[in-house]
Motif scaffolding. Structure first.
Motif, PDB file in Angstrom:
ATOM      1  N   LEU A   1       3.119   1.588  -3.984  1.00  0.00           N
ATOM      2  CA  LEU A   1       2.421   1.505  -5.272  1.00  0.00           C
ATOM      3  C   LEU A   1       3.102   2.340  -6.350  1.00  0.00           C
ATOM      4  O   LEU A   1       2.980   2.060  -7.539  1.00  0.00           O
ATOM      5  CB  LEU A   1       0.966   1.965  -5.103  1.00  0.00           C
ATOM      6  N   TRP A   2       3.831   3.392  -5.929  1.00  0.00           N
ATOM      7  CA  TRP A   2       4.498   4.283  -6.880  1.00  0.00           C
ATOM      8  C   TRP A   2       5.499   3.533  -7.761  1.00  0.00           C
ATOM      9  O   TRP A   2       5.828   3.991  -8.862  1.00  0.00           O
ATOM     10  CB  TRP A   2       5.243   5.383  -6.120  1.00  0.00           C
ATOM     11  N   ALA A   3       6.013   2.380  -7.293  1.00  0.00           N
ATOM     12  CA  ALA A   3       7.083   1.677  -8.011  1.00  0.00           C
ATOM     13  C   ALA A   3       6.570   0.570  -8.911  1.00  0.00           C
ATOM     14  O   ALA A   3       7.358  -0.145  -9.515  1.00  0.00           O
ATOM     15  CB  ALA A   3       8.070   1.086  -7.004  1.00  0.00           C
ATOM     16  N   GLU A   4       5.247   0.441  -9.070  1.00  0.00           N
ATOM     17  CA  GLU A   4       4.723  -0.732  -9.734  1.00  0.00           C
ATOM     18  C   GLU A   4       4.403  -0.538 -11.209  1.00  0.00           C
ATOM     19  O   GLU A   4       4.082  -1.498 -11.884  1.00  0.00           O
ATOM     20  CB  GLU A   4       3.468  -1.222  -8.992  1.00  0.00           C
TER      21      GLU A   4
ATOM     22  N   ILE B   1      -5.479  22.557   8.499  1.00  0.00           N
ATOM     23  CA  ILE B   1      -5.361  21.332   7.704  1.00  0.00           C
ATOM     24  C   ILE B   1      -6.020  20.152   8.409  1.00  0.00           C
ATOM     25  O   ILE B   1      -6.141  20.114   9.628  1.00  0.00           O
ATOM     26  CB  ILE B   1      -3.882  20.990   7.413  1.00  0.00           C
ATOM     27  N   GLU B   2      -6.426  19.203   7.611  1.00  0.00           N
ATOM     28  CA  GLU B   2      -6.853  17.889   8.091  1.00  0.00           C
ATOM     29  C   GLU B   2      -6.335  16.881   7.069  1.00  0.00           C
ATOM     30  O   GLU B   2      -7.040  16.467   6.149  1.00  0.00           O
ATOM     31  CB  GLU B   2      -8.371  17.804   8.246  1.00  0.00           C
ATOM     32  N   PRO B   3      -5.060  16.502   7.206  1.00  0.00           N
ATOM     33  CA  PRO B   3      -4.385  15.725   6.154  1.00  0.00           C
ATOM     34  C   PRO B   3      -4.927  14.309   6.023  1.00  0.00           C
ATOM     35  O   PRO B   3      -5.454  13.719   6.974  1.00  0.00           O
ATOM     36  CB  PRO B   3      -2.918  15.702   6.622  1.00  0.00           C
ATOM     37  N   ARG B   4      -4.765  13.777   4.832  1.00  0.00           N
ATOM     38  CA  ARG B   4      -5.104  12.382   4.573  1.00  0.00           C
ATOM     39  C   ARG B   4      -3.944  11.480   4.974  1.00  0.00           C
ATOM     40  O   ARG B   4      -2.795  11.897   5.010  1.00  0.00           O
ATOM     41  CB  ARG B   4      -5.445  12.191   3.091  1.00  0.00           C
ATOM     42  N   CYS B   5      -4.253  10.216   5.225  1.00  0.00           N
ATOM     43  CA  CYS B   5      -3.232   9.265   5.679  1.00  0.00           C
ATOM     44  C   CYS B   5      -2.385   8.775   4.510  1.00  0.00           C
ATOM     45  O   CYS B   5      -2.761   8.894   3.344  1.00  0.00           O
ATOM     46  CB  CYS B   5      -3.893   8.078   6.378  1.00  0.00           C
ATOM     47  N   TYR B   6      -1.227   8.208   4.830  1.00  0.00           N
ATOM     48  CA  TYR B   6      -0.329   7.617   3.833  1.00  0.00           C
ATOM     49  C   TYR B   6       0.112   6.240   4.308  1.00  0.00           C
ATOM     50  O   TYR B   6      -0.407   5.221   3.858  1.00  0.00           O
ATOM     51  CB  TYR B   6       0.852   8.542   3.583  1.00  0.00           C
ATOM     52  N   THR B   7       1.019   6.171   5.274  1.00  0.00           N
ATOM     53  CA  THR B   7       1.497   4.865   5.738  1.00  0.00           C
ATOM     54  C   THR B   7       0.533   4.204   6.714  1.00  0.00           C
ATOM     55  O   THR B   7       0.660   3.017   6.997  1.00  0.00           O
ATOM     56  CB  THR B   7       2.883   4.982   6.407  1.00  0.00           C
ATOM     57  N   SER B   8      -0.420   4.953   7.251  1.00  0.00           N
ATOM     58  CA  SER B   8      -1.351   4.385   8.230  1.00  0.00           C
ATOM     59  C   SER B   8      -2.688   3.991   7.617  1.00  0.00           C
ATOM     60  O   SER B   8      -3.572   3.497   8.322  1.00  0.00           O
ATOM     61  CB  SER B   8      -1.591   5.384   9.366  1.00  0.00           C
ATOM     62  N   CYS B   9      -2.863   4.188   6.312  1.00  0.00           N
ATOM     63  CA  CYS B   9      -4.171   3.958   5.682  1.00  0.00           C
ATOM     64  C   CYS B   9      -4.614   2.502   5.781  1.00  0.00           C
ATOM     65  O   CYS B   9      -5.766   2.205   6.114  1.00  0.00           O
ATOM     66  CB  CYS B   9      -4.130   4.363   4.211  1.00  0.00           C
ATOM     67  N   TYR B  10      -3.697   1.581   5.476  1.00  0.00           N
ATOM     68  CA  TYR B  10      -4.098   0.171   5.405  1.00  0.00           C
ATOM     69  C   TYR B  10      -4.466  -0.370   6.782  1.00  0.00           C
ATOM     70  O   TYR B  10      -5.464  -1.073   6.936  1.00  0.00           O
ATOM     71  CB  TYR B  10      -2.965  -0.667   4.802  1.00  0.00           C
ATOM     72  N   LYS B  11      -3.676  -0.023   7.787  1.00  0.00           N
ATOM     73  CA  LYS B  11      -3.919  -0.539   9.128  1.00  0.00           C
ATOM     74  C   LYS B  11      -5.056   0.195   9.830  1.00  0.00           C
ATOM     75  O   LYS B  11      -5.675  -0.353  10.738  1.00  0.00           O
ATOM     76  CB  LYS B  11      -2.640  -0.416   9.966  1.00  0.00           C
ATOM     77  N   ASN B  12      -5.318   1.413   9.433  1.00  0.00           N
ATOM     78  CA  ASN B  12      -6.311   2.230  10.126  1.00  0.00           C
ATOM     79  C   ASN B  12      -7.376   2.682   9.128  1.00  0.00           C
ATOM     80  O   ASN B  12      -7.293   3.763   8.562  1.00  0.00           O
ATOM     81  CB  ASN B  12      -5.642   3.433  10.797  1.00  0.00           C
TER      82      ASN B  12
ATOM     83  N   SER C   1       0.813  -1.222   0.000  1.00  0.00           N
ATOM     84  CA  SER C   1       0.000   0.000   0.000  1.00  0.00           C
ATOM     85  C   SER C   1       0.842   1.266   0.000  1.00  0.00           C
ATOM     86  O   SER C   1       0.379   2.322  -0.436  1.00  0.00           O
ATOM     87  CB  SER C   1      -0.933   0.003   1.215  1.00  0.00           C
ATOM     88  N   THR C   2       2.077   1.183   0.485  1.00  0.00           N
ATOM     89  CA  THR C   2       2.941   2.369   0.534  1.00  0.00           C
ATOM     90  C   THR C   2       4.013   2.367  -0.557  1.00  0.00           C
ATOM     91  O   THR C   2       4.836   3.274  -0.601  1.00  0.00           O
ATOM     92  CB  THR C   2       3.629   2.471   1.908  1.00  0.00           C
TER      93      THR C   2
END
Length: 545
Positions: free
Chosen positions: A274-277, A477-488, A271-272
Motif C-alpha cells: 500500500l505504501w507505493a500507491e 512487546i506484543e507486535p502487530r502483524c504486517y505480511t501476515s495480516c491479510y491471511k491471518n 495489503s503489503t
C-alpha cells in the motif's frame, strides 16, 4: 568475442575503477542499517513465517533482541520447503530463486548481516562478465564492453544494491544474461550448426526462466524481448520467430507455478504494498529525475527530497540528464536498428509499464529505483557506447576528444565520490528516510544501563530495530502483524490486554505505541513524556507519577 583491454591511459583507468568498484561492494557490509526488507529476507530464508513468530511473542514474557533474531536464522527445525512456503503464503510477490540461493548461502556462511549481504555482493561481480558479453553482442567492440564494465563497476546504484540482502543484483544479472543470450541466438552466422542453434535458444530459455524466478517485473524484460523479435524478425525470419516463442513459452511454463500463486494472492500482495500507491505528480516527476541521476552520482539525496536539498545536486542532475539524453540520441543515429532497438526497449518497457498506472491512478513505483533495473542497464549501455566512441573517433578533432576524456574522468570521479560517501554511512535513501530514526532510537536506548522497551508496534519495526540494540536491552512487546495480516485475520484483529510493567529496570521506554497502549499505561499510574525533544522518533519515557 575478444577481451582486449585498451592499452593506453583508459585501460589503466578502467582497471583502477573496477578495483575500486569491487572494494566498495564489500566495504562496511555490516555497518549499514539492516532494514525491514532485509529482515524479511532473513525471515523467509530461515523458513519461519511472520505468523509463527507473532504467536510466540507476547506481553507475558520479557524477551531480548536475540529472541527476535532467532526467527531469522537457519536451523535444523526448518527446511527449504518451509522457506518456499513462507514466501508463497506471506510474500507471493517475490519469486523464490534468490531466496533459495540465500538459503544455501546461509547454511554455508551463516546468517550474520555480513554473510546475508555478501551473496548480493558476489552476484554483482558476475554482472561484469555478463555486461561485457551483452555489450559485445550489441556493438562487437571490446572498447565499448570495457567501458560498460567500468560504468557498472562504479555506478552508485549498482554498488548500493550489491550491499543489500535482496534480489536486485540477481535481477540485474538475469536481465543482462537473457538479453545477451537472445542476441546470440538471433545471430545467423553463429547458428549454422543446428546443435549450436538449439543450445543458444536453450540458454535463452534458461536465463529467461531465471529472470522470471527472480522478480515479477522481469515480465517487462520479456515484453521487450518479444517486441524486439517481432520487429527484427518481422515475420520474414520464421525460424527465428518460432524458435524464440518456443524458448519463451518454455520459460513461461517453468514460471507458471509462481505466477499462478501471485495471481491467486493479489489481495495479499496489495495489503503489503500500500505504501507505493499514493503520491502527487510533481513529487513523482522529481523522483524520476532523482532516479536517473543516481545511476552515476549519488550523495544521499533522491527524488523524494525537499526542494532545498534538490538544489544542491541540480547542476550534476542536469548534466547527467543531458548526457543520457545525448547518449540515447547518438546511439539511435550511429547504430543499426538491431542495436538501438534492444537498448531502447529495455529502457522503455519497464518505464512505461510502471509510469502509466502511477500517472493515471496515483502511485510511486516508477520513481523507485529498485524497480528500474532494466532501465539502468539500457541507459548505462548507451552512455558506454557514447563515451567509448567519442574518444576513439578519428573524425573528431583533438579538442573534442579531450573534452570527452574529461567527461569520462568526471563521471568516474562522481561514482568514486558517491561510493566513498555512502560506504561509511549508517543508512541511505534506499532504506527509506523514516528508518534512519530507528538508529537514533537505538542510540538513546543503548545509552541506558538496564533499559526495557515496551511496544505494540508493527513487527517490521521491531525486527529491524533489534539489530541495533545492545544485549542489555530487554523487550516487553506484543507486535502487530504486517505480511501476515491479510491471511491471518485473528492476528489482524487481535487486541492484547495491556502489559503489567515490571520493576528492576533503570529506564522504561515506550516505542511506537498505539493509542490503546498509551491510554492503558497512563491508567496504571504512569506518566508518559517524550524521551527526546524530537517527537518524530516516536520514543517515549515512562515514569511513575
Amino acid at each position: 568475442m575478444r577481451f582486449n583491454l585498451p592499452r593506453n591511459w583508459l585501460g589503466f583507468l578502467i582497471i583502477a575503477v573496477l578495483a575500486i568498484g569491487i572494494l566498495f561492494r564489500f566495504v562496511n557490509l555490516d555497518g549499514k542499517f539492516y532494514w525491514i526488507d532485509e529482515t524479511y529476507t532473513s525471515l523467509r530464508v530461515s523458513g519461519y513465517t511472520e505468523a509463527e513468530m507473532l504467536k510466540q511473542i507476547s506481553y507475558n514474557k520479557i524477551t531480548s533482541p536475540s529472541d527476535l533474531q532467532k526467527y531469522q536464522q537457519v536451523n535444523s527445525e526448518k527446511t527449504l520447503s518451509d522457506s518456499l512456503n513462507s514466501l508463497a503464503t506471506e510474500d507471493p510477490q517475490h519469486p523464490p530463486l534468490y531466496y533459495v540461493l540465500a538459503r544455501f548461502w546461509a547454511q554455508w556462511f551463516g546468517t550474520s548481516v555480513t554473510a546475508m549481504r555478501s551473496l548480493a555482493a558476489v552476484i554483482s561481480l558476475l554482472v561484469f562478465p555478463a555486461i561485457y558479453w551483452l555489450a559485445w553482442e550489441l556493438f562487437e567492440s571490446s572498447a565499448v564492453a570495457w567501458m560498460a564494465i567500468a560504468i557498472f563497476a562504479i555506478s552508485p546504484y549498482h554498488i548500493l544494491f550489491a550491499q543489500e540482502a535482496r534480489q536486485y543484483s540477481l535481477w540485474t544479472l538475469t536481465t543482462i544474461l537473457s538479453s545477451a543470450a537472445l542476441l546470440r541466438a538471433m545471430r545467423p552466422e553463429e547458428n549454422q550448426n543446428p546443435i549450436w542453434l538449439v543450445s543458444h535458444w536453450a540458454l535463452y530459455a534458461v536465463t529467461a526462466a531465471m529472470g522470471f524466478y527472480t522478480h515479477l517485473l522481469f515480465v517487462c524484460v520479456a515484453a521487450a524481448h518479444a517486441i524486439y523479435v517481432a520487429i527484427i524478425a518481422n515475420w520474414r525470419d520464421i525460424k527465428t520467430f518460432i524458435a524464440y516463442y518456443v524458448a519463451a513459452l518454455i520459460a513461461l511454463i517453468c514460471f507458471m507455478p509462481t505466477l499462478v500463486n501471485a495471481v491467486e494472492n493479489l489481495n495479499q500482495i496489495r495489503s503489503t504494498t500500500l505504501w507505493a500507491e499514493q503520491t502527487n505528480l510533481l513529487r513523482l516527476v522529481s523522483r524520476w529525475a532523482g532516479s536517473l541521476s543516481i545511476a552515476f552520482f549519488d550523495i544521499g539525496i533522491d527524488g523524494s527530497a525537499s526542494a532545498t536539498q534538490l538544489a544542491l545536486v541540480i547542476p550534476a542532475g542536469i548534466a547527467i540528464l543531458g548526457l543520457v539524453g545525448y547518449a540515447i540520441y547518438f546511439l539511435c543515429r550511429q547504430t543499426p536498428k538491431r542495436v538501438w532497438l534492444m537498448v531502447l526497449l529495455l529502457i522503455a518497457t519497464t518505464a512505461i509499464f510502471l509510469a502509466l498506472p502511477d500517472i493515471l491512478k496515483g502511485g510511486r513505483r516508477s520513481g523507485n529505483p529498485r524497480y528500474l533495473v532494466p532501465c539502468y542497464v539500457g541507459i548505462q549501455l548507451a552512455v558506454a557506447y557514447l563515451l567509448s566512441t567519442k574518444i576513439s573517433n578519428k573524425f573528431d578533432n583533438l579538442k573534442q576528444q579531450k573534452l570527452w576524456k574529461i567527461v569520462i574522468v568526471l563521471l568516474f570521479c562522481a561514482g568514486i565520490i558517491s561510493g566513498g560517501v555512502s560506504s561509511g554511512a549508517d543508512t541511505w535513501w534506499n532504506k527509506g528516510s523514516g528508518w534512519s530514526r530507528a538508529l537514533e532510537v537505538a542510540a538513546i536506548v543503548n545509552s541506558a544501563s538496564n533499559p526495557l522497551i515496551i511496544s505494540d508496534a508493527n513487527i517490521a519495526y521491531m525486527m529491524a530495530l533489534s539489530y541495533r540494540l545492545q544485549p542489555q536491552v530487554k523487550l516487553l512487546i506484543e507486535p502487530r502483524c504486517y505480511t501476515s495480516c491479510y491471511k491471518n485475520q485473528e492476528l489482524a484483529r487481535k487486541k492484547p490486554e495491556p502489559p503489567t510493567i515490571p520493576g528492576g529496570f533503570s529506564d522504561l521506554f515506550l516505542y511506537r505505541p498505539s493509542s490503546n497502549l498509551r491510554s492503558a499505561i497512563g491508567q496504571q499510574n504512569y506518566q508518559i513524556n517524550p524521551a527526546v525533544s524530537n517527537v518524530d522518533l516516536n520514543l517515549w519515557k515512562i515514569t511513575k507519577k
